[in-house]
Scaffold this motif. Sequence first.
Motif, PDB file in Angstrom:
ATOM      1  N   VAL A  15       0.844  -1.206   0.000  1.00 52.93           N
ATOM      2  CA  VAL A  15       0.000   0.000   0.000  1.00 52.93           C
ATOM      3  C   VAL A  15       0.876   1.252   0.000  1.00 52.93           C
ATOM      4  O   VAL A  15       0.597   2.226  -0.718  1.00 52.93           O
ATOM      5  N   ASP A  16       1.949   1.249   0.777  1.00 53.35           N
ATOM      6  CA  ASP A  16       2.873   2.397   0.775  1.00 53.35           C
ATOM      7  C   ASP A  16       3.463   2.604  -0.624  1.00 53.35           C
ATOM      8  O   ASP A  16       3.587   3.749  -1.093  1.00 53.35           O
ATOM      9  N   HIS A  17       3.833   1.506  -1.277  1.00 48.26           N
ATOM     10  CA  HIS A  17       4.363   1.590  -2.643  1.00 48.26           C
ATOM     11  C   HIS A  17       3.316   2.176  -3.595  1.00 48.26           C
ATOM     12  O   HIS A  17       3.636   3.010  -4.457  1.00 48.26           O
ATOM     13  N   ALA A  18       2.060   1.759  -3.434  1.00 49.82           N
ATOM     14  CA  ALA A  18       0.990   2.279  -4.292  1.00 49.82           C
ATOM     15  C   ALA A  18       0.825   3.783  -4.103  1.00 49.82           C
ATOM     16  O   ALA A  18       0.654   4.536  -5.079  1.00 49.82           O
ATOM     17  N   ARG A  93      -9.513   2.346  -5.467  1.00 51.44           N
ATOM     18  CA  ARG A  93     -10.423   3.421  -5.864  1.00 51.44           C
ATOM     19  C   ARG A  93     -10.161   3.906  -7.281  1.00 51.44           C
ATOM     20  O   ARG A  93     -11.079   4.333  -7.978  1.00 51.44           O
ATOM     21  N   LEU A  94      -8.906   3.879  -7.708  1.00 53.65           N
ATOM     22  CA  LEU A  94      -8.566   4.272  -9.069  1.00 53.65           C
ATOM     23  C   LEU A  94      -7.330   3.507  -9.506  1.00 53.65           C
ATOM     24  O   LEU A  94      -6.618   2.918  -8.693  1.00 53.65           O
ATOM     25  N   ALA A  95      -7.082   3.515 -10.811  1.00 50.55           N
ATOM     26  CA  ALA A  95      -5.953   2.767 -11.359  1.00 50.55           C
ATOM     27  C   ALA A  95      -4.650   3.523 -11.120  1.00 50.55           C
ATOM     28  O   ALA A  95      -4.573   4.736 -11.329  1.00 50.55           O
ATOM     29  N   VAL A  96      -3.634   2.796 -10.664  1.00 49.76           N
ATOM     30  CA  VAL A  96      -2.305   3.372 -10.432  1.00 49.76           C
ATOM     31  C   VAL A  96      -1.275   2.444 -11.072  1.00 49.76           C
ATOM     32  O   VAL A  96      -1.371   1.216 -10.941  1.00 49.76           O
ATOM     33  N   ALA A  97      -0.304   3.033 -11.770  1.00 51.55           N
ATOM     34  CA  ALA A  97       0.770   2.252 -12.405  1.00 51.55           C
ATOM     35  C   ALA A  97       2.114   2.732 -11.884  1.00 51.55           C
ATOM     36  O   ALA A  97       2.246   3.853 -11.374  1.00 51.55           O
ATOM     37  N   ASP A  98       3.137   1.879 -12.022  1.00 54.41           N
ATOM     38  CA  ASP A  98       4.477   2.286 -11.592  1.00 54.41           C
ATOM     39  C   ASP A  98       5.200   2.984 -12.748  1.00 54.41           C
ATOM     40  O   ASP A  98       4.605   3.266 -13.800  1.00 54.41           O
ATOM     41  N   ASP A  99       6.479   3.247 -12.559  1.00 55.31           N
ATOM     42  CA  ASP A  99       7.242   3.984 -13.574  1.00 55.31           C
ATOM     43  C   ASP A  99       7.361   3.219 -14.887  1.00 55.31           C
ATOM     44  O   ASP A  99       7.585   3.817 -15.943  1.00 55.31           O
ATOM     45  N   ASP A 100       7.236   1.891 -14.843  1.00 53.73           N
ATOM     46  CA  ASP A 100       7.306   1.075 -16.056  1.00 53.73           C
ATOM     47  C   ASP A 100       5.922   0.838 -16.654  1.00 53.73           C
ATOM     48  O   ASP A 100       5.776  -0.011 -17.535  1.00 53.73           O
ATOM     49  N   VAL A 105      -2.340  -0.796  -8.879  1.00 57.27           N
ATOM     50  CA  VAL A 105      -3.708  -0.878  -8.351  1.00 57.27           C
ATOM     51  C   VAL A 105      -4.664  -0.900  -9.536  1.00 57.27           C
ATOM     52  O   VAL A 105      -4.506  -0.127 -10.487  1.00 57.27           O
ATOM     53  N   VAL A 106      -5.658  -1.779  -9.480  1.00 58.95           N
ATOM     54  CA  VAL A 106      -6.671  -1.889 -10.528  1.00 58.95           C
ATOM     55  C   VAL A 106      -7.915  -1.117 -10.094  1.00 58.95           C
ATOM     56  O   VAL A 106      -8.375  -1.254  -8.951  1.00 58.95           O
ATOM     57  N   ASP A 107      -8.455  -0.302 -10.989  1.00 56.11           N
ATOM     58  CA  ASP A 107      -9.693   0.428 -10.707  1.00 56.11           C
ATOM     59  C   ASP A 107     -10.826  -0.558 -10.424  1.00 56.11           C
ATOM     60  O   ASP A 107     -10.988  -1.548 -11.129  1.00 56.11           O
TER      61      ASP A 107
END
Length: 722
Positions: A15-18, A93-100, A105-107
């Motif tokens: 979660v911290d990473h997200a 709650r919303l989609a989040v992606a990393d630098d790559d 996180v999936v919406d």
Amino acid sequence: MTQNHPDLPAEQAYVDHAYDCLERSRVSAWRLRDLNEADLGGTFQARFERNAFDEALVKRLTELDLGTASLVFGRIDRYAESPDTLESFHIGRLAVADDDREPVVVDWRAPVAEPFYRATGREPMGLARRRHFVVDGRVVLGLEDELFGEGHLGVGHDEGLDDTADRTAGAGLRGYSTLLASLERGRTGALGDIVATIQSEQDEIIRSPQAGVLVVQGGPGTGKTVVALHRAAYLLYTHRFPLEDQGVLVIGPNRVFLRYIERVLPSLGEAGVEQVVLSDLVPDVRFAGPQHQLDSPLAARVKGDTRMSEVIDAAVTDRERPLRADLVVPFRFGYVRLRADESRRIVKGARRRFRFHNAARRWVEGEMWAAMAATWRDGDTDPAEVRQAVRSLPEVREALEWMWPVLTPAELLHDLFGSMALLRSAASKVLSDHEYESLHRPRSESVHDVRWSTADAALLDDAREVLGPMPRKNGRADGSDEIRTFGHIVIDEVQDLTPMQLKMAARRSLNGSMTVVGDIAQATGALAPDSWDDVLRHLPDRRPSRVVGLSVGYRIPAQIMELADRVMESATPGLRSPRSVRVGDVPPRIIRVGEADGNTVGGTIDELLARAADELRAVSAELPLGSHAMVVPDSLAEAAGEALGAAGVEYGRAAASGLEHTITVVPVSVVKGLELDGVVVVEPARIVSDGPHGLRALYVALTRSTQRLVVVHRDPLPPALV
């Protein structure tokens, strides 16, 4: 729910990473916006594209700002290509992606997230495990696992459900411990989203196809309001184009309710949805506040009846009149005239040619000048010359206004309601004498001084459809006052809308796509329906409509629901109440103020309200983090506030400030749709006697509490409560 789950540290790290990835996305969006603002010159096309790009960035930044809402609330582990291979997705709650650009996180609205809400032991949808997070902001407080596969049918394995009774109560519910933890948190005075605890029957409604009218029947506490709002968010995500351009409209029953729900859609990343009460859709007029009862009960019923459309049509036709006698006016060194039979031809022609009344005015004028020019000697005079010469004459202006006046909806209805003769002419073939006489009211000095009632909004809108936009100086309408349509419409507490109000809402549907939610048992409007067929006949029918029900009550404890059910059975025999999944800490209490001998009323109104204030203060002390209300008959709202003030209790008034205070005085007419931790209901007998659907209003009042309910009375209780 397990607070010492072995995976808790790893999930907290994830979660911290997200959140770190989310923050980097925000920083990147701000950087792009700064670069975009650096160059303010260029062509019109370049500026237009830059503004569009900037709007998209602002929207994205808004989506990325979660405030105190939690980003991640669940995880699914599903079988990949083989039973030995698992892939995991964190749901949020919303989609989040990393630098790559790899998903972190999936919406919750994405197709891959559907099993998180819909999988069961019998239909696992490919899942091996479903994990629920209990979170407070960025902090993971506990985990709850449900395992699927052999030996894990039904509810599955919930790490936090150690009690057999809890398993029985939660049978068929997803993440029961997590759901209970969410339900038992104190209310804040604003409705929260349920995105982390959506249950299967709710998710099925949220993800159902967009086309047609979807009716959601749900008793108190079933979550029908939040289901409808989450459905709006889901449809916007799934059908971003064209819904974002077409718009989504949410119609609520009153402003207290709108303030109560206003944070739900923004918390789901959809801030552009228009949320209104029906009167907001009528421009350029002023409406009286809910405390002012301008209409008699009979007038309110008549104004809600679809026969009023015929009355309005007839009222417009009555203002399209040929002259009674020839109009003769000086022109040059003689006269021109408009013959009465020519005016009759002009009026008939305008009715035949034009759909909207106001749109025909310029044509009527042109025909009038031409007819007058034809009467000048040899008949070859230019109509424009006649127009220039006579249009400013008082008798000519009077003749035009007689034949075909330009009207606003407010002017039409102000004239109609202010004249018994006009009412008789327009309504005598449609309404009874008593019915149309109930509509009469004294004329105001100016139409701008009129305060319209809530029931008038639908009539003004109906008149607006018949009259059409006001013509501008060039004779054309600019479209600014045309009725706007929307790609999807949500109506809450739809059972209280009259047929005329339903027609008003349907008028704004672009394609017949609507979600309407309510409860027939809570119908307290002027023309309360007996079934959903009574509602659907006034809504779009381009596609087949669907009626679905919510059967589980999440909010109201079983003891309170048992008391309320007795009232519901008396008010609406045959309807079934939802099954409550919670058992409260204490049963509801009923308190009689003063002594009574037989039918003699005990105590005074002051004693009644003073006792209610004391009870509310005690409830508030028991649940200091909650939101509480004194629900009273409308006629006692002012006195209830004075009683709380005299008791030294700080409070707010629902009509003025929503539920912003810890303690609020709520008139029973605006309590529908709200949820509170503690409720004191005052004088049930008066609530029942004050309206035509008083027992239903009492049922609504009794079903607002999530934890504590106290009923305080001096008059004998209605038989259903005895």
